[in-house]
Design a protein around this motif. Sequence first.
Motif, short mmCIF file in Angstrom:
data_model
loop_
_atom_site.label_atom_id
_atom_site.label_comp_id
_atom_site.label_asym_id
_atom_site.label_seq_id
_atom_site.Cartn_x
_atom_site.Cartn_y
_atom_site.Cartn_z
N PHE A 51 4.04 -7.18 2.56
CA PHE A 51 4.32 -6.63 1.47
C PHE A 51 5.46 -6.49 0.79
CE2 PHE A 51 -0.20 -5.44 2.28
CZ PHE A 51 -0.45 -5.73 1.06
N VAL A 52 6.64 -5.85 2.33
CA VAL A 52 7.64 -6.35 2.09
C VAL A 52 8.12 -6.94 1.67
CG1 VAL A 52 10.03 -6.14 3.81
CG2 VAL A 52 7.61 -4.34 4.68
N LEU A 53 7.73 -8.31 2.71
CA LEU A 53 8.34 -9.90 1.89
C LEU A 53 8.08 -9.80 0.52
CD1 LEU A 53 7.47 -11.79 5.02
CD2 LEU A 53 9.90 -10.31 4.54
N GLN A 54 7.14 -9.91 0.04
CA GLN A 54 6.90 -9.71 -1.25
C GLN A 54 7.47 -8.63 -2.54
OE1 GLN A 54 3.08 -12.11 -2.50
NE2 GLN A 54 2.31 -10.69 -1.29
N GLN A 55 8.14 -7.27 -2.04
CA GLN A 55 8.30 -5.99 -2.48
C GLN A 55 7.16 -5.43 -3.17
OE1 GLN A 55 11.70 -5.07 -2.68
NE2 GLN A 55 11.33 -5.96 -0.87
N ASP B 153 12.30 -2.75 14.20
CA ASP B 153 13.12 -3.29 14.04
C ASP B 153 13.49 -3.81 12.40
OD1 ASP B 153 14.29 -2.97 16.57
OD2 ASP B 153 13.42 -4.62 16.97
N GLY B 154 12.31 -3.65 12.16
CA GLY B 154 12.48 -3.27 10.19
C GLY B 154 12.48 -2.58 9.62
N GLN B 155 11.50 -2.64 8.07
CA GLN B 155 12.19 -1.25 6.93
C GLN B 155 10.80 -1.42 7.20
OE1 GLN B 155 13.38 -4.78 4.58
NE2 GLN B 155 15.67 -3.39 4.37
N VAL B 156 9.49 -0.88 7.66
CA VAL B 156 8.02 -0.53 7.74
C VAL B 156 8.10 0.72 8.19
CG1 VAL B 156 5.35 -0.86 8.15
CG2 VAL B 156 7.02 -2.85 7.48
N ASP B 157 7.68 1.69 7.32
CA ASP B 157 7.51 2.76 7.72
C ASP B 157 5.91 2.92 8.22
OD1 ASP B 157 6.98 5.23 7.54
OD2 ASP B 157 8.06 6.27 5.86
N PHE B 158 6.06 3.32 8.88
CA PHE B 158 4.75 3.14 9.96
C PHE B 158 4.24 5.06 10.33
CE2 PHE B 158 5.81 -1.33 11.54
CZ PHE B 158 5.38 -1.79 11.88
N ILE C 166 -10.18 -0.64 3.08
CA ILE C 166 -9.21 -2.18 5.04
C ILE C 166 -9.98 -1.32 5.92
CG2 ILE C 166 -7.48 -1.19 5.86
CD1 ILE C 166 -6.02 -0.86 3.11
N ARG C 167 -10.60 -2.71 6.72
CA ARG C 167 -11.45 -2.77 8.29
C ARG C 167 -10.39 -3.02 9.18
NH1 ARG C 167 -13.85 -0.58 4.73
NH2 ARG C 167 -16.43 -0.71 4.57
N MET C 168 -9.43 -3.56 8.92
CA MET C 168 -7.95 -4.64 9.95
C MET C 168 -6.98 -4.40 9.47
SD MET C 168 -10.26 -8.03 10.90
CE MET C 168 -8.48 -8.14 12.27
N PHE C 169 -6.05 -4.44 10.74
CA PHE C 169 -4.87 -3.62 10.53
C PHE C 169 -3.74 -4.10 11.55
CE2 PHE C 169 -1.55 0.15 11.69
CZ PHE C 169 -0.22 -0.46 10.37
N HIS C 170 -2.89 -5.43 11.36
CA HIS C 170 -2.24 -6.01 11.53
C HIS C 170 -0.60 -5.31 11.54
CE1 HIS C 170 -3.82 -10.22 11.15
NE2 HIS C 170 -3.82 -9.44 12.61
N VAL C 171 -0.02 -4.86 12.42
CA VAL C 171 0.73 -4.10 13.19
C VAL C 171 1.89 -4.85 13.37
CG1 VAL C 171 1.93 -2.07 14.00
CG2 VAL C 171 -0.52 -1.86 13.90
N LYS C 172 3.12 -4.91 12.02
CA LYS C 172 3.71 -6.11 11.94
C LYS C 172 4.83 -5.85 10.99
CE LYS C 172 3.69 -10.63 10.19
NZ LYS C 172 2.88 -11.62 10.09
N ASP C 173 6.15 -6.00 11.32
CA ASP C 173 7.18 -5.33 11.20
C ASP C 173 7.63 -6.50 9.86
OD1 ASP C 173 9.04 -3.31 10.45
OD2 ASP C 173 9.44 -2.92 11.71
N ALA C 174 8.99 -6.13 9.23
CA ALA C 174 10.29 -6.47 8.47
C ALA C 174 11.05 -6.49 7.62
CB ALA C 174 8.79 -7.55 7.16
#
Length: 177
Positions: A46-50, A101-106, A64-72
Motif C-alpha cells: 500500500f505504501v508503494l502504491q500510495q 525502518d520504513g514508513q508503515v505505522d505498525f 483479512i485472514r493473514m498479515f505480512h508484517v513488512k515495511d516500506a
Amino acid sequence: YEEAGVDLCYEVHPSEDLFDGATVEMFWDRVDHHPRACLLYDPSHFVLQQLDYLEYIDLYHERIRMFHVKDAEFRPTGRQGVYSGYQPWKERAGRFRSLGDGQVDFRAIFSKFAQYGYQGWAVLEWECALKAPEDGAREGAPFIRDHIINVTGKSFDDFVATGADAAANRRMLGLDR
C-alpha cells in the motif's frame, strides 16, 4: 476450500490482478462473494502504491485472514514516482525496508486488528534494500511480538459500574449537614 475448511487468501500486490480494493471487489463479484475468498494484508504494498492501508482494514477486516508484517518507504522525486523508473532497489522512490525502518505505522495497524478482533497470523516477510537479512530476521520477531495487543476483556471504565451509594456520596460532598 469449503469442504476442507480452508480460506484462500489473495494478496493485494502492485502490478498484479488484485492491486487495490476496487479490483478485490470486482473479483468478489465474479466469485459471488464466496466466503472462502479472503485476503492477505501487506501494508508495504500500500505504501508503494500510495493507498490508505488503515482505511483498507476498516473496509475489509472481515475478510483479512493473514498479515505480512513488512515495511516500506516511498520517497518520490521530480524524476521518480510509483514506478521508480526501473531503477535498482536501492535507488527506487518506493522500496521495501526492515521492520521499523520504513514508513508503515505498525502501532496503528495492530490497534486496528485488535479493534476488529483479528485472529489470523502476523508473519514476518522480510525484504530490505539496505539491511542484511540476518539483522532483519533477528529484529523482526521481537518487533512483531512487541506490537501484538493483548485485548482486554473489560472496559477501562468498568469500575464505575459498581453501583452508587447515595448516602456515602452525600456525606463526601458535605450535603448531609
